[in-house]
Design an enzyme around this catalytic site. Structure first.
Site, PDB file in Angstrom:
ATOM      1  N   SER B  17      43.144  48.416  45.053  1.00 42.92           N
ATOM      2  CA  SER B  17      41.895  47.557  44.418  1.00 42.92           C
ATOM      3  C   SER B  17      42.544  45.880  44.028  1.00 42.92           C
ATOM      4  CB  SER B  17      42.265  47.674  42.593  1.00 42.92           C
ATOM      5  OG  SER B  17      41.086  49.394  42.697  1.00 42.92           O
ATOM      6  N   CYS B  18      42.186  45.131  43.983  1.00 45.58           N
ATOM      7  CA  CYS B  18      42.707  43.249  43.718  1.00 45.58           C
ATOM      8  C   CYS B  18      44.638  43.936  42.914  1.00 45.58           C
ATOM      9  CB  CYS B  18      41.842  42.695  42.204  1.00 45.58           C
ATOM     10  SG  CYS B  18      42.539  40.965  42.274  1.00 45.58           S
ATOM     11  N   PRO B  19      44.888  42.465  43.387  1.00 45.91           N
ATOM     12  CA  PRO B  19      45.465  42.107  44.363  1.00 45.91           C
ATOM     13  C   PRO B  19      45.439  42.629  46.320  1.00 45.91           C
ATOM     14  CG  PRO B  19      47.231  41.533  43.286  1.00 45.91           C
ATOM     15  CD  PRO B  19      46.338  42.936  42.404  1.00 45.91           C
ATOM     16  N   LEU B  20      45.395  43.931  46.075  1.00 45.07           N
ATOM     17  CA  LEU B  20      46.158  44.568  47.245  1.00 45.07           C
ATOM     18  C   LEU B  20      45.766  43.640  48.744  1.00 45.07           C
ATOM     19  CD1 LEU B  20      47.796  47.874  45.952  1.00 45.07           C
ATOM     20  CD2 LEU B  20      49.407  45.619  46.112  1.00 45.07           C
ATOM     21  N   ASP B  44      37.101  47.559  48.550  1.00 39.02           N
ATOM     22  CA  ASP B  44      36.456  46.238  47.222  1.00 39.02           C
ATOM     23  C   ASP B  44      35.654  45.265  47.141  1.00 39.02           C
ATOM     24  OD1 ASP B  44      37.499  44.942  44.598  1.00 39.02           O
ATOM     25  OD2 ASP B  44      38.784  43.957  45.863  1.00 39.02           O
TER      26      ASP B  44
END
Lengths: 163, 79
Positions: B17-20, B44
């Site tokens: 998920s954000c921000p990965l 995502d």
């Protein structure tokens, strides 16, 4: 602050140790650094506890500071939600959800922020107020500083956030 | 256009998920030489928009964005 060859800058105040505020501080900081911005985060007041080592429990020099630290545990592993904490049950549930949806934890994001070169500055005045020393903090922080240093950074920034 | 079949490096960000996905992409592209191509796979739903914004901000070339069974396959060329 001096000019830096047109590189964009972001300056953030991390004022709270609430999980639901620290998360966006770290998500936006890591993403900004990954996008090529210079990022400065100023940790002040309750937010200073975010930089505390997870294994440090009691801090401070006198009974008031020590007492405050007992009811205000620091470290990214111990952040609590600002709402629906529900004596720990709500925070536990959100962390479980985050884990199952592969949302990085604040501890992982803080490590990532350091790797990406985000400058993490503790507030000197709050350090004095709580009786915190450098030994209470994680490694790799920028110099402790005051309001004037943050204003200087913010005045030369393209983005400023107070979270 | 570069060779979809032969990116210089593949980065698997599926299920993150954000921000990965964006942060890992930024870290991975640094390890390439200028002109080399990175293939990022991500699930995502926000990634298609985010990677456009990121690549234009970071100054890398967004070569292609394709969707395949709920996963984005994004090709980026290091500037």
């Amino acid at each position: 602050m001096s000019e830096n060859n047109g590189q964009k800058r972001m300056s953030v105040v991390c004022w709270s140790a609430d999980l639901d505020r620290v998360w966006p501080v770290l998500i936006l900081s890591t993403t900004a650094a990954a996008s090529g911005l210079e990022v400065n985060v100023f940790f002040t007041f309750w937010g200073l506890r975010v930089l505390q080592r997870n294994d440090v429990r009691v801090t401070g020099k006198n009974w008031m500071q020590k007492g405050e630290s007992l009811v205000d545990r620091g470290g990214t592993d111990h952040l609590k939600l600002g709402k629906i904490h529900f004596a720990g049950a709500g925070t536990k549930m959100i962390k479980k959800l985050a884990d199952s949806y592969h949302v990085a934890s604040p501890t992982e994001l803080l490590d990532m922020a350091k790797d990406l070169g985000v400058n993490l500055h503790p507030c000197q005045m709050t350090m004095d107020l709580y009786g915190l020393t450098k030994d209470d903090f994680i490694d790799g922080l920028g110099a402790p500083m005051g309001a004037a240093s943050f204003i200087d950074m913010a005045a030369d920034s393209d983005i400023t956030l107070f979270i | 256009m570069s060779h979809t079949s032969s990116p210089d490096r593949i980065l698997d960000c599926r299920h993150l998920s954000c921000p990965l996905p964006v942060v890992r992409t930024a870290q991975a592209i640094k390890e390439l030489d200028a002109g080399q191509v990175l293939l990022v796979m991500a699930t995502d739903p926000g990634f298609a928009l985010d990677i456009r914004a990121w690549s234009s901000r970071a100054g890398h070339d967004l070569v292609d964005v394709a969707e395949d069974g709920g996963a984005y396959h994004v090709l980026l060329r290091r500037s």
